[in-house]
Design an enzyme around this catalytic site. Structure first.
Site, PDB file in Angstrom:
ATOM      1  N   ARG A 120      -2.762  10.960   5.998  1.00  0.00           N
ATOM      2  CA  ARG A 120      -2.904   9.588   6.498  1.00  0.00           C
ATOM      3  C   ARG A 120      -2.398   8.594   5.457  1.00  0.00           C
ATOM      4  NH1 ARG A 120      -6.750   5.459   5.660  1.00  0.00           N
ATOM      5  NH2 ARG A 120      -8.152   6.746   4.406  1.00  0.00           N
ATOM      6  N   HIS A 141     -11.338  12.423   0.277  1.00  0.00           N
ATOM      7  CA  HIS A 141     -11.460  11.059   0.782  1.00  0.00           C
ATOM      8  C   HIS A 141     -11.463  10.949   2.296  1.00  0.00           C
ATOM      9  CE1 HIS A 141     -11.100   6.752   0.771  1.00  0.00           C
ATOM     10  NE2 HIS A 141      -9.935   6.777   1.377  1.00  0.00           N
ATOM     11  N   GLN A 182      -7.660  14.830   2.971  1.00  0.00           N
ATOM     12  CA  GLN A 182      -6.920  13.969   2.059  1.00  0.00           C
ATOM     13  C   GLN A 182      -7.651  13.763   0.733  1.00  0.00           C
ATOM     14  OE1 GLN A 182      -6.322   9.449   2.750  1.00  0.00           O
ATOM     15  NE2 GLN A 182      -4.297  10.376   2.864  1.00  0.00           N
ATOM     16  N   LEU A 186     -14.670   5.677  -5.073  1.00  0.00           N
ATOM     17  CA  LEU A 186     -13.301   5.197  -4.873  1.00  0.00           C
ATOM     18  C   LEU A 186     -13.003   3.915  -5.631  1.00  0.00           C
ATOM     19  CD1 LEU A 186     -10.886   6.033  -3.031  1.00  0.00           C
ATOM     20  CD2 LEU A 186     -11.445   3.993  -1.746  1.00  0.00           C
ATOM     21  N   ARG A 192      -0.465   9.156  -0.617  1.00  0.00           N
ATOM     22  CA  ARG A 192      -1.594   9.698  -1.379  1.00  0.00           C
ATOM     23  C   ARG A 192      -1.441  11.156  -1.755  1.00  0.00           C
ATOM     24  NH1 ARG A 192      -6.369   6.509   1.854  1.00  0.00           N
ATOM     25  NH2 ARG A 192      -5.892   4.560   0.815  1.00  0.00           N
ATOM     26  N   PHE A 198       0.845  -1.189   0.000  1.00  0.00           N
ATOM     27  CA  PHE A 198       0.000   0.000   0.000  1.00  0.00           C
ATOM     28  C   PHE A 198       0.880   1.239   0.000  1.00  0.00           C
ATOM     29  CE2 PHE A 198      -4.482   1.152   0.573  1.00  0.00           C
ATOM     30  CZ  PHE A 198      -5.087  -0.025   0.176  1.00  0.00           C
ATOM     31  N   GLU A 250      -6.905   1.803  -3.437  1.00  0.00           N
ATOM     32  CA  GLU A 250      -5.459   1.806  -3.624  1.00  0.00           C
ATOM     33  C   GLU A 250      -4.934   0.382  -3.797  1.00  0.00           C
ATOM     34  OE1 GLU A 250      -3.630   4.629  -1.045  1.00  0.00           O
ATOM     35  OE2 GLU A 250      -1.820   3.428  -0.893  1.00  0.00           O
ATOM     36  N   HIS A 269      -7.720  11.319  -2.459  1.00  0.00           N
ATOM     37  CA  HIS A 269      -7.272   9.991  -2.875  1.00  0.00           C
ATOM     38  C   HIS A 269      -7.013  10.024  -4.369  1.00  0.00           C
ATOM     39  CE1 HIS A 269      -7.303   5.706  -3.640  1.00  0.00           C
ATOM     40  NE2 HIS A 269      -7.375   5.457  -2.355  1.00  0.00           N
TER      41      HIS A 269
HETATM   42  C1  LIG Z   1     -14.753   4.555  -0.045  1.00  0.00           C
HETATM   43  C2  LIG Z   1     -13.827   4.500   1.147  1.00  0.00           C
HETATM   44  C3  LIG Z   1     -12.874   3.493   1.223  1.00  0.00           C
HETATM   45  C4  LIG Z   1     -12.019   3.429   2.316  1.00  0.00           C
HETATM   46  N1  LIG Z   1     -11.073   2.423   2.370  1.00  0.00           N
HETATM   47  C5  LIG Z   1     -10.265   2.326   3.456  1.00  0.00           C
HETATM   48  C6  LIG Z   1      -9.342   1.246   3.566  1.00  0.00           C
HETATM   49  O1  LIG Z   1      -9.253   0.365   2.725  1.00  0.00           O
HETATM   50  N2  LIG Z   1      -8.553   1.203   4.671  1.00  0.00           N
HETATM   51  C7  LIG Z   1      -8.622   2.152   5.658  1.00  0.00           C
HETATM   52  O2  LIG Z   1      -7.892   2.040   6.639  1.00  0.00           O
HETATM   53  N3  LIG Z   1      -9.508   3.169   5.583  1.00  0.00           N
HETATM   54  C8  LIG Z   1     -10.340   3.274   4.506  1.00  0.00           C
HETATM   55  N4  LIG Z   1     -11.240   4.309   4.439  1.00  0.00           N
HETATM   56  C9  LIG Z   1     -11.421   5.191   5.599  1.00  0.00           C
HETATM   57  C10 LIG Z   1     -12.191   4.453   6.696  1.00  0.00           C
HETATM   58  O3  LIG Z   1     -13.164   3.620   6.119  1.00  0.00           O
HETATM   59  C11 LIG Z   1     -12.903   5.417   7.662  1.00  0.00           C
HETATM   60  O4  LIG Z   1     -12.035   6.422   8.076  1.00  0.00           O
HETATM   61  C12 LIG Z   1     -13.390   4.671   8.908  1.00  0.00           C
HETATM   62  O5  LIG Z   1     -14.110   3.514   8.538  1.00  0.00           O
HETATM   63  C13 LIG Z   1     -14.249   5.581   9.766  1.00  0.00           C
HETATM   64  O6  LIG Z   1     -14.883   4.821  10.771  1.00  0.00           O
HETATM   65  P1  LIG Z   1     -15.738   5.539  11.892  1.00  0.00           P
HETATM   66  O7  LIG Z   1     -16.199   4.460  12.805  1.00  0.00           O
HETATM   67  O8  LIG Z   1     -14.951   6.638  12.472  1.00  0.00           O
HETATM   68  O9  LIG Z   1     -16.955   6.224  11.129  1.00  0.00           O
HETATM   69  P2  LIG Z   1     -18.044   5.703  10.068  1.00  0.00           P
HETATM   70  O10 LIG Z   1     -17.888   4.288   9.705  1.00  0.00           O
HETATM   71  O11 LIG Z   1     -18.047   6.710   8.975  1.00  0.00           O
HETATM   72  O12 LIG Z   1     -19.401   5.810  10.872  1.00  0.00           O
HETATM   73  C14 LIG Z   1     -19.950   7.051  11.258  1.00  0.00           C
HETATM   74  C15 LIG Z   1     -21.201   6.780  12.053  1.00  0.00           C
HETATM   75  O13 LIG Z   1     -21.678   7.989  12.615  1.00  0.00           O
HETATM   76  C16 LIG Z   1     -23.081   8.036  12.505  1.00  0.00           C
HETATM   77  N5  LIG Z   1     -23.512   9.448  12.508  1.00  0.00           N
HETATM   78  C17 LIG Z   1     -22.931  10.504  11.879  1.00  0.00           C
HETATM   79  N6  LIG Z   1     -23.639  11.624  12.105  1.00  0.00           N
HETATM   80  C18 LIG Z   1     -24.690  11.278  12.889  1.00  0.00           C
HETATM   81  C19 LIG Z   1     -25.789  11.974  13.456  1.00  0.00           C
HETATM   82  N7  LIG Z   1     -25.989  13.279  13.249  1.00  0.00           N
HETATM   83  N8  LIG Z   1     -26.669  11.280  14.212  1.00  0.00           N
HETATM   84  C20 LIG Z   1     -26.526   9.950  14.422  1.00  0.00           C
HETATM   85  N9  LIG Z   1     -25.504   9.237  13.902  1.00  0.00           N
HETATM   86  C21 LIG Z   1     -24.610   9.893  13.152  1.00  0.00           C
HETATM   87  C22 LIG Z   1     -23.394   7.316  11.215  1.00  0.00           C
HETATM   88  O14 LIG Z   1     -24.717   6.826  11.228  1.00  0.00           O
HETATM   89  C23 LIG Z   1     -22.341   6.187  11.250  1.00  0.00           C
HETATM   90  O15 LIG Z   1     -22.847   5.079  11.940  1.00  0.00           O
HETATM   91  C24 LIG Z   1     -12.104   4.380   3.346  1.00  0.00           C
HETATM   92  C25 LIG Z   1     -13.061   5.387   3.285  1.00  0.00           C
HETATM   93  C26 LIG Z   1     -13.886   5.466   2.174  1.00  0.00           C
HETATM   94  C27 LIG Z   1     -14.872   6.606   2.099  1.00  0.00           C
END
Ligand SMILES: Cc1cc2nc3c(=O)[nH]c(=O)nc-3n(C[C@H](O)[C@H](O)[C@H](O)COP(=O)(O)OP(=O)(O)OC[C@H]3O[C@@H](n4cnc5c(N)ncnc54)[C@H](O)[C@@H]3O)c2cc1C
Length: 571
Positions: A384, A342, A229, A241, A275, A114, A244, A231
């Protein structure tokens, strides 16, 4: 009024992992605006980092150095060390919870290359790693039975903080429109990123930064917001997306002339540079007229040489996204791509145990924690590395759970003025539903997103950012008179869009403000007019405070440097 010992907002990896740590000990509520398995974590594709060393001689120290170097030396090194030294345990824990990782022929967890990582460090489940991890955790949450109560499709409207103590949240049941106060001894925000402020973005519709906005409005500063960031491989014009992992598996980047242009920019890492550098290289090719297509505004991701069989085994999702959205068969033709917003490096400032910070001096908010992408602990600094974010959500989600358990057991509820909180939430909603408003919500949102992508994007300069700042101010003024056509109580997504636009307009100004003042280039923040990094003046974290008049004030705090002195960053 509902009462729970702990209220967790967000059901992605960070929120669910924290909930698991608390189940059986405390009464836990998880409030989430989307059904848990639809959280953006489930969209993650490429992998999750850990120095298992299954393919080579990797070590946690090497992972730490790559992370700090990748961050352009803005990461707090004590926090980054927690991330990388807890990674191996985290992967085995997820495996034992049931996560189906892809395997080597010897049946070890397979690891792929990666960007910015000097070893094959990304553990993966084909190119659906986030999906596998999120469903595994969701199953485990269910296994806890009634110990974790999930409020699915409830929208958090406000965070309640009085006298430096978090006392709960106000939320709306999306299905009925009913507004309730949730009283809590401790609140954890795991609300994800803010990438929807951009037009070209890989982020889910839910990633509107509601959590950071609610924290900011409750008097908590936001940290390092200018670091967004981009991507390198978003599907052209869609931003969706293409992981990567496609380059990790050997994909090339080609310009309009068919040249592998990364040779010029990162000769030793080529397509697997970090990135920020790869996105800038693409943008430079496009800006200097070497893009592809009639407008020369994209470049190509070329997978053809990998062969159909490998593409379908390792990158099935990448294949289908290109096929379904722009009709390109990646086994036969190169795929048009462009940089896409991203990941949010900035967010709610928190210490190594995820407790939220109230100021630049390190004072804390009692009973308030943040983990995952909405937090800024700062393990990723100015940029990141791919696969470090799923890891961040898992490592610090668990850590938040542990510190919350210690802080909450034996604690009592701080008083909440329910009437006052409900009235404040209703006032905000009523102000959006008032009659006679004229401004078109979608027009304001599109103008904001376009401005952010065009003027606060991969490359920035003072003049364009000044224009962007002016536009945001105008849009904020227009928003006061925004029209919400749907007046229903149940499933009023039109109202939710208006609330979210209010958040985006507020924190987008902080992205621009932090970026305008930071007269250097570091990580994802790249300025044409200040192209070099300036450690003397800018080796510092930004904190944006909300002032009573609605304006903001920027302050700074030093970066924690433990093991690695900043050096020039070359690949
Ligand atoms: C397309 C894509 C691919 C990715 N691929 C990778 C990868 O391969 N490897 C890697 O390390 N990272 C990757 N990332 C980044 C990574 O997925 C995220 O940074 C990480 O999963 C975030 O997790 P989280 O638990 O912080 O939030 P999230 O999984 O985004 O969850 C946020 C939560 O907050 C809740 N929420 C938000 N606002 C409110 C509100 N007002 N009221 C109630 N609930 C709310 C939502 O309902 C949700 O449940 C990727 C990101 C994207 C967009």
């Amino acid at each position: 009024m509902y009462s729970h010992d702990v209220v967790i907002v967000g059901s992605g990896l960070a929120g669910l992992r924290a909930a698991m740590e608390l189940a059986g000990h405390l009464d836990v509520a998880v409030v989430t605006k989307v059904y848990p398995s639809r959280s953006h974590s489930g969209a993650a594709q490429g992998g999750v980092a850990a120095a298992l060393g299954n393919m080579d001689g990797d070590t946690p120290e090497a992972h730490l150095y790559d992370t700090v170097k990748g961050s352009d030396f803005l990461a707090d090194q004590d926090a980054a060390e927690i991330l990388t030294s807890d990674a191996i345990r985290t992967i085995y824990e997820m495996e034992h919870f049931g996560c189906p990782f892809s395997r080597t022929p010897e049946n070890k967890i397979a690891q792929r290359a990666f960007g910015g990582h000097s070893y094959q460090r990304a553990c993966y489940s084909a190119d659906r790693t986030g999906h596998a991890l999120l469903h595994t955790l969701f199953e485990q949450t269910y296994r806890q039975g009634g110990n974790i109560q999930i409020y699915s499709e409830w929208y958090m409207l406000r965070l309640i903080v009085e006298e430096g103590i978090a006392r709960g949240i106000v939320a709306m049941d999306i299905q009925t429109g009913r507004i309730e106060v949730f009283r809590a001894k401790t609140v954890l925000f795991a609300t994800g990123g803010y990438g929807r402020a951009y037009k070209i973005t890989s982020n889910a519709f839910a990633n509107t930064g509601d959590g950071i906005s609610a924290a900011y409005r409750a008097g908590i500063p936001l940290m390092d917001m200018e670091f967004v960031q981009f991507h390198p491989t978003g599907l052209y014009q869609h931003g969706i997306l293409l992981s990567e992992a496609a380059r990790g598996e050997g994909g090339y980047l080609l310009n309009g002339n068919g040249e592998r242009f990364m040779q010029k920019y990162a000769p030793s890492k080529m397509e697997l540079g970090p990135r920020d550098i790869v996105s800038r290289s693409e943008q430079t090719e496009i800006n200097e007229g070497r893009g592809a297509g009639p407008n020369k505004d994209y470049v190509y991701l070329d997978l053809r040489h990998l062969g159909r069989e490998k593409i379908m085994e390792r990158l099935p999702q990448v294949y289908h996204l290109a096929k379904d959205f722009i009709g390109v068969d990646a086994a036969e033709a190169p795929v048009p791509i462009q940089p896409t917003a991203h990941y949010s490096m900035g967010g709610i400032p928190a210490d190594k145990d995820c407790q939220v910070l109230l100021d630049e001096k390190g004072n804390k908010v009692t009973g308030f924690y943040a983990a995952g992408e909405c937090s800024c602990i700062s393990v990723h600094g100015a940029n990141r590395l791919g696969t470090n974010s799923l890891l961040d959500a898992l490592v610090f989600g668990r850590r938040a759970g542990k510190s919350i358990l210690a802080a909450t057991e034996g604690a009592s509820f701080a008083p909440v003025d329910e009437k006052k909180e409900l009235a404040a939430a209703r006032r905000e909603i009523d102000s959006l539903l008032h009659n006679g408003a004229t401004e078109d919500l979608h027009a304001i949102r599109e103008e904001l997103k376009e401005t952010m992508t065009l003027k606060v994007g991969v490359y920035r300069n003072g003049e364009q950012m000044k224009e962007a700042h002016g536009t945001i101010k105008e849009l904020q003024a227009r928003f006061v008179n925004v029209r919400v056509d749907d007046r229903r109580k149940n499933f009023n997504t039109n109202l939710l869009e208006a609330l979210e636009l209010g958040h985006m307009l507020e924190y987008s100004e902080l992205i621009v403000a932090g970026a305008e003042v930071r007269t250097e280039s570091r990580g994802a923040h790249a300025r044409d007019d200040y192209p070099t990094r300036d450690d003397e003046n800018w080796l510092a974290h930004t904190l944006a405070f909300r002032k009573d008049d609605g304006g903001y004030e920027l302050k700074y705090k030093p970066v924690t440097i433990t093991r690695f002195k900043p050096v020039e960053r070359t690949y």
